[in-house]
Design an enzyme around this catalytic site. Structure first.
Site, PDB file in Angstrom:
ATOM      1  N   ASP A  32      41.414 -24.652 -12.369  1.00 46.19           N
ATOM      2  CA  ASP A  32      40.285 -24.823 -11.446  1.00 46.19           C
ATOM      3  C   ASP A  32      39.271 -25.731 -12.138  1.00 46.19           C
ATOM      4  OD1 ASP A  32      37.921 -24.643 -10.017  1.00 46.19           O
ATOM      5  OD2 ASP A  32      38.239 -22.533  -9.472  1.00 46.19           O
ATOM      6  N   THR A  97      37.677 -42.761  -2.695  1.00 48.45           N
ATOM      7  CA  THR A  97      37.835 -42.953  -1.252  1.00 48.45           C
ATOM      8  C   THR A  97      36.967 -44.070  -0.685  1.00 48.45           C
ATOM      9  OG1 THR A  97      37.244 -41.857   0.833  1.00 48.45           O
ATOM     10  CG2 THR A  97      36.145 -41.064  -1.088  1.00 48.45           C
ATOM     11  N   TYR A 121      30.941 -35.661   1.763  1.00 49.79           N
ATOM     12  CA  TYR A 121      32.196 -35.942   1.043  1.00 49.79           C
ATOM     13  C   TYR A 121      32.073 -37.252   0.258  1.00 49.79           C
ATOM     14  CZ  TYR A 121      37.099 -37.365   0.355  1.00 49.79           C
ATOM     15  OH  TYR A 121      38.286 -37.801  -0.193  1.00 49.79           O
ATOM     16  N   LYS A 125      32.130 -37.713  -3.822  1.00 50.37           N
ATOM     17  CA  LYS A 125      33.169 -38.509  -4.487  1.00 50.37           C
ATOM     18  C   LYS A 125      32.538 -39.662  -5.285  1.00 50.37           C
ATOM     19  CE  LYS A 125      37.157 -38.257  -4.215  1.00 50.37           C
ATOM     20  NZ  LYS A 125      38.182 -37.522  -5.012  1.00 50.37           N
ATOM     21  N   TRP A 146      42.868 -43.155   4.170  1.00 49.81           N
ATOM     22  CA  TRP A 146      43.771 -42.668   5.231  1.00 49.81           C
ATOM     23  C   TRP A 146      45.167 -42.371   4.702  1.00 49.81           C
ATOM     24  CZ3 TRP A 146      42.956 -45.373  10.639  1.00 49.81           C
ATOM     25  CH2 TRP A 146      41.617 -45.261  11.014  1.00 49.81           C
TER      26      TRP A 146
HETATM   27  N1  LIG Z   1      43.694 -37.718   2.086  1.00 49.69           N
HETATM   28  C1  LIG Z   1      43.105 -38.908   2.153  1.00 49.69           C
HETATM   29  O1  LIG Z   1      43.146 -39.593   3.177  1.00 49.69           O
HETATM   30  C2  LIG Z   1      42.352 -39.430   0.943  1.00 49.69           C
HETATM   31  C3  LIG Z   1      41.745 -40.676   1.046  1.00 49.69           C
HETATM   32  C4  LIG Z   1      41.070 -41.183  -0.066  1.00 49.69           C
HETATM   33  C5  LIG Z   1      41.014 -40.462  -1.240  1.00 49.69           C
HETATM   34  N2  LIG Z   1      41.598 -39.230  -1.314  1.00 49.69           N
HETATM   35  C6  LIG Z   1      41.502 -38.508  -2.568  1.00 49.69           C
HETATM   36  O2  LIG Z   1      42.817 -38.321  -3.069  1.00 49.69           O
HETATM   37  C7  LIG Z   1      42.883 -37.107  -3.827  1.00 49.69           C
HETATM   38  C8  LIG Z   1      44.070 -36.282  -3.358  1.00 49.69           C
HETATM   39  O3  LIG Z   1      43.858 -35.977  -1.981  1.00 49.69           O
HETATM   40  P1  LIG Z   1      44.941 -35.267  -1.071  1.00 49.69           P
HETATM   41  O4  LIG Z   1      44.945 -35.986   0.219  1.00 49.69           O
HETATM   42  O5  LIG Z   1      46.204 -35.030  -1.817  1.00 49.69           O
HETATM   43  O6  LIG Z   1      44.171 -33.891  -0.808  1.00 49.69           O
HETATM   44  P2  LIG Z   1      44.680 -32.392  -0.811  1.00 49.69           P
HETATM   45  O7  LIG Z   1      46.045 -32.305  -0.241  1.00 49.69           O
HETATM   46  O8  LIG Z   1      43.577 -31.611  -0.184  1.00 49.69           O
HETATM   47  O9  LIG Z   1      44.776 -32.092  -2.368  1.00 49.69           O
HETATM   48  C9  LIG Z   1      43.691 -31.747  -3.142  1.00 49.69           C
HETATM   49  C10 LIG Z   1      44.124 -30.646  -4.060  1.00 49.69           C
HETATM   50  O10 LIG Z   1      43.010 -30.260  -4.866  1.00 49.69           O
HETATM   51  C11 LIG Z   1      43.045 -28.866  -4.985  1.00 49.69           C
HETATM   52  N3  LIG Z   1      41.738 -28.308  -5.326  1.00 49.69           N
HETATM   53  C12 LIG Z   1      40.696 -28.036  -4.516  1.00 49.69           C
HETATM   54  N4  LIG Z   1      39.691 -27.492  -5.221  1.00 49.69           N
HETATM   55  C13 LIG Z   1      40.115 -27.438  -6.507  1.00 49.69           C
HETATM   56  C14 LIG Z   1      39.539 -26.968  -7.711  1.00 49.69           C
HETATM   57  N5  LIG Z   1      38.304 -26.434  -7.741  1.00 49.69           N
HETATM   58  N6  LIG Z   1      40.255 -27.059  -8.856  1.00 49.69           N
HETATM   59  C15 LIG Z   1      41.500 -27.592  -8.844  1.00 49.69           C
HETATM   60  N7  LIG Z   1      42.111 -28.011  -7.740  1.00 49.69           N
HETATM   61  C16 LIG Z   1      41.419 -27.951  -6.580  1.00 49.69           C
HETATM   62  C17 LIG Z   1      43.528 -28.380  -3.653  1.00 49.69           C
HETATM   63  O11 LIG Z   1      44.030 -27.057  -3.759  1.00 49.69           O
HETATM   64  P3  LIG Z   1      43.921 -26.036  -2.515  1.00 49.69           P
HETATM   65  O12 LIG Z   1      44.768 -26.647  -1.424  1.00 49.69           O
HETATM   66  O13 LIG Z   1      44.446 -24.784  -3.064  1.00 49.69           O
HETATM   67  O14 LIG Z   1      42.465 -25.990  -2.140  1.00 49.69           O
HETATM   68  C18 LIG Z   1      44.605 -29.397  -3.320  1.00 49.69           C
HETATM   69  O15 LIG Z   1      45.864 -28.997  -3.826  1.00 49.69           O
HETATM   70  C19 LIG Z   1      41.532 -36.424  -3.635  1.00 49.69           C
HETATM   71  O16 LIG Z   1      40.755 -36.625  -4.784  1.00 49.69           O
HETATM   72  C20 LIG Z   1      40.924 -37.128  -2.439  1.00 49.69           C
HETATM   73  O17 LIG Z   1      39.503 -37.142  -2.499  1.00 49.69           O
HETATM   74  C21 LIG Z   1      42.273 -38.706  -0.252  1.00 49.69           C
END
Ligand SMILES: NC(=O)c1ccc[n+]([C@@H]2O[C@H](COP(=O)([O-])OP(=O)(O)OC[C@H]3O[C@@H](n4cnc5c(N)ncnc54)[C@H](OP(=O)(O)O)[C@@H]3O)[C@@H](O)[C@H]2O)c1
Length: 274
Positions: A32, A97, A121, A125, A146
């Site tokens: 965490d 992001t 958000y 970030k 996205w």
């Molecule tokens: N999705 C998009 O479109 C997008 C776009 C731009 C950038 N990003 C960035 O890309 C990265 C990965 O995103 P993703 O889409 O794979 O999101 P995701 O599926 O929500 O993955 C994020 C992970 O972080 C975990 N997490 C949350 N709180 C935490 C904590 N306190 N300690 C450790 N782990 C924690 C979550 O676990 P739980 O599920 O158990 O909460 C989840 O497994 C993120 O940094 C996000 O900001 C995403």
């Protein structure tokens, strides 16, 4: 290129993290990032050369409703990772992001454009970016937008939401007046692992090539699975989402651009939504 022996991934069970095949992936339960003692214990035990930091709260509505929670995970959690990584000599690769920008630019955002986040958000970030960049000049911030991926079990984003409707041939609407840069998590994961073995630092953008609206994405999927859904083109304002939503989410990835989004999306649907 230098050889890196060890990669540690935070948020390793999330949509993007699940595609990273090298290194040790840590779930939220195992690491965490808000708990600095746990961060210190695990990083000092695991001794990574590179930390790919993906852990985040990514639900924008949840961030708006719980700004303290967004700050604790995306900002302070990232500071914790950057601080301990610096102490053990590890490089941090932080995935950020397009939401660090306000969406007012005409044209795509390049990596040196000035961030100006307008929602919780995006702000959290951006603070994470500053922590990572300020801690060590060898660190790397990668902005993307996205992301799609994860298949039936992990895709909670746009594609995951519309797939059941398309499969059931339902009629629905998709926003057509906001464009972004759709990016396949699998393609991005390959690039992240390559960059983990390089000296690239600073801020870069990585996305699939081209831009699209949600409507454009829905139409490509409809064609791919030969759905009989009727998809109506809608304005963002018709969804009642205003204020903190962005009008332009398109990133320019320059040298780091991946294959066209349409090709990547079709492959994702064919392989992961069989
Ligand atoms: N999705 C998009 O479109 C997008 C776009 C731009 C950038 N990003 C960035 O890309 C990265 C990965 O995103 P993703 O889409 O794979 O999101 P995701 O599926 O929500 O993955 C994020 C992970 O972080 C975990 N997490 C949350 N709180 C935490 C904590 N306190 N300690 C450790 N782990 C924690 C979550 O676990 P739980 O599920 O158990 O909460 C989840 O497994 C993120 O940094 C996000 O900001 C995403």
């Amino acid at each position: 290129m230098k050889k890196i022996s060890k990669i540690l991934i935070t948020g390793g069970e999330g949509m993007l993290g699940s595609y990273i095949s090298s290194g040790s992936r840590f779930s939220r339960e195992e690491l965490d990032v808000t708990d600095i003692n746990q961060v210190e214990k695990i990083l000092r035990t695991d001794k990574p050369d590179v930390v790919i930091h993906l852990a985040a709260i990514t639900d924008m509505k949840k961030c708006e409703d719980n700004p303290d929670l967004a700050r604790s995970i995306n900002e302070i959690g990232t500071y914790n990772i950057a601080k301990i990584a610096k102490e053990i000599g590890a490089k941090v690769i932080y995935v950020s992001t397009n939401a660090v920008f306000d969406g007012e630019k005409v044209g795509s955002y390049i990596s040196v454009d000035l961030p100006h986040p307008v929602n919780v958000y995006g702000h959290s970030k951006y603070m994470g970016e500053l922590a990572v960049l300020g801690m060590d000049s060898k660190n790397l911030v990668i902005r993307t937008s996205w992301i799609f991926g994860g298949g039936k079990n992990k895709d909670k984003k746009f594609v995951g939401k519309i797939m059941p409707k398309l499969i059931a041939n339902e009629t629905f609407s998709a926003v057509d007046d906001v464009k972004g840069t759709p990016t396949y998590a699998k393609d991005l994961a390959v690039m992240l692992q390559k960059l983990a073995t390089s000296d690239t630092s600073g801020v870069i953008h990585i996305t699939n090539s081209g831009s699209a609206s949600r409507y454009d994405m829905a139409m490509v999927i409809k064609e791919t699975i030969k759905s009989k859904s009727q998809i109506n083109s809608a304005l963002l304002s018709s969804f009642g989402l205003t204020g903190n939503t962005l009008k332009n989410e398109v990133l320019d990835s320059g040298l780091y651009v991946l294959r066209p989004w349409q090709e990547a999306l079709k492959e994702y649907i064919r392989i992961e939504w069989k």
